[in-house]
Design an enzyme around this catalytic site. Structure first.
Site: not given
Length: 393
Positions: A201, A329, A358
């Site tokens: 991320s 996502d 995600h």
């Protein structure tokens, strides 16, 4: 006709509807959900390397049937995945400006594959927005790295993990000075240890920005980024839709405000930061406008987001980077991925799954143990250390 007979007849009449609905769900799942990841990139050699040594990328990804929707996949993984408690060796290092960074090491001194610590390969792990070495997904990665026989180092950003924020400077997606400092610190202690970077991320954004800025002298053999926001503007648009704001955005914003509250005394004298205004942030964009962009000297949030976005920096990366992304996502939808650009640059290879959410990638009937993401990371890391020198360089 008695009552029992009527109820029995009613149940039999509804059975075709149930069977039909089930058939539709199964057909949809098989046709649109369970698919092989798409490998997108220019370099045939890189693609062949992945297909040869990472067989998980040549197989269908079968998301958990009852939670394959992107938000459900994301949430279920964070709630159900079995936690791992690792005993790290924590090292606190002082930065050039008086700040503090905490590195959590899994030295793996009992490694039979690499008994010599000087040459034992190292995996540098960068967590997400407010993540640290204790987060479930980071602990699983560090544990798996140890099981492969390698050393793991988790880079906790300033104020995260066991580190304290000692200066009026935090971290952001565009700033790579701390990562450069950490890489040099590790190489100073283990100059003969090959190293791979893994960013999750926000960690993936910092890592990719670092690679684009430093180029060939980055100190890493290869890298892997997962669930990364490539175009920050499009990511914000996705996260600010009503449902995504309710499920994700407001929670992450609350976490950022909590971090700010813990260290508010450091920022009260900062001329551009208005404490009350920061506290009232409702979105990540608000927080970045009122705090992050001010700390790092940007003209505004758009200026910061332009600098932080990585979708136009692929050509500057000089080492092999695999990018694992889910098309659904909510933090970085498929439209934000630079897939066309990836086909123009030899060092980038995207593996795009149709589902996964995600940092989700649930699989199996009850997704409590290893995820699809874990399997991809394990195979890629092992392949690079074992075969990368002869087949990728």
């Amino acid at each position: 006709m008695d009552r029992n007979t009527v109820e029995s007849t009613s149940e039999w009449q509804s059975l075709p509807l149930v069977v039909g609905f089930g058939a539709v769900c199964i057909t949809y799942y098989l046709a649109f959900v369970a698919k092989k990841p798409r490998l997108v990139g220019k370099d045939r050699r890189f693609r062949q390397f992945l297909c040869r040594h990472c067989p998980v990328l040549t197989e269908k990804y079968w998301p958990t049937f009852w939670c394959y929707e992107s938000r459900a996949n994301t949430i279920v993984q964070s709630l159900l995945k079995k936690p791992i408690r690792l005993q790290y060796r924590s090292e606190k290092i002082q930065t050039w400006d008086g700040g503090e960074i905490c590195l959590d090491w899994q030295d793996n001194d009992h490694s039979q594959l690499h008994p010599n610590p000087k040459t034992r390969p190292t995996v540098l792990i960068l967590p997400g927005l407010t993540g640290s070495s204790s987060d479930y997904y980071i602990a699983h990665i560090a544990n798996d790295v140890g099981n492969l026989g390698y050393r793991a180092v988790v880079f906790n950003n300033r104020g995260n993990g066991d580190s304290k924020l000692k200066t009026a400077r935090t971290y952001c997606a565009a700033n790579t000075e701390d990562l450069d400092f950490v890489v040099n610190h590790i190489k100073k202690h283990y100059p003969d240890s090959p190293m791979i970077g893994v960013g999750i991320s926000l960690g993936g954004m910092i890592l990719f920005n670092y690679l684009a800025k430093i180029g060939q002298d980055c100190g890493l053999k290869a890298a892997l980024v997962v669930s990364t926001a490539w175009n920050v503007f499009k990511s914000c648009q996705s996260l600010e839709t009503p449902l995504n704001w309710y499920i994700f955005n407001q929670l992450l914003t609350s976490n950022l405000i909590d971090k700010f509250k813990q260290n508010v005394e450091l920022f009260k004298s900062h001329l551009d930061i208005h404490v009350d205004h920061v506290m009232k942030s409702r979105t990540i964009r608000d927080f970045d406008e009122r705090f992050t962009s001010k700390v790092f000297g940007y003209e505004g949030v758009d200026h910061y987001y332009q600098d932080a976005s990585i979708h136009e920096k692929l050509d500057a990366v000089k080492i092999p980077v695999m990018c694992l992304q889910a098309a659904d996502d909510p933090f970085s939808p498929e439209a934000a991925l630079p897939l066309d650009e990836a086909q123009q640059h030899p060092n980038i290879m995207f593996a795009v799954t149709s589902h996964g959410g995600h940092i989700g990638y649930c699989e199996g009937w009850f997704p409590r143990k290893r995820s699809y993401m874990d399997r991809v990371l394990n195979q890629y890391i092992d392949a690079v250390f074992k075969y990368g020198e002869s087949e990728l360089v």
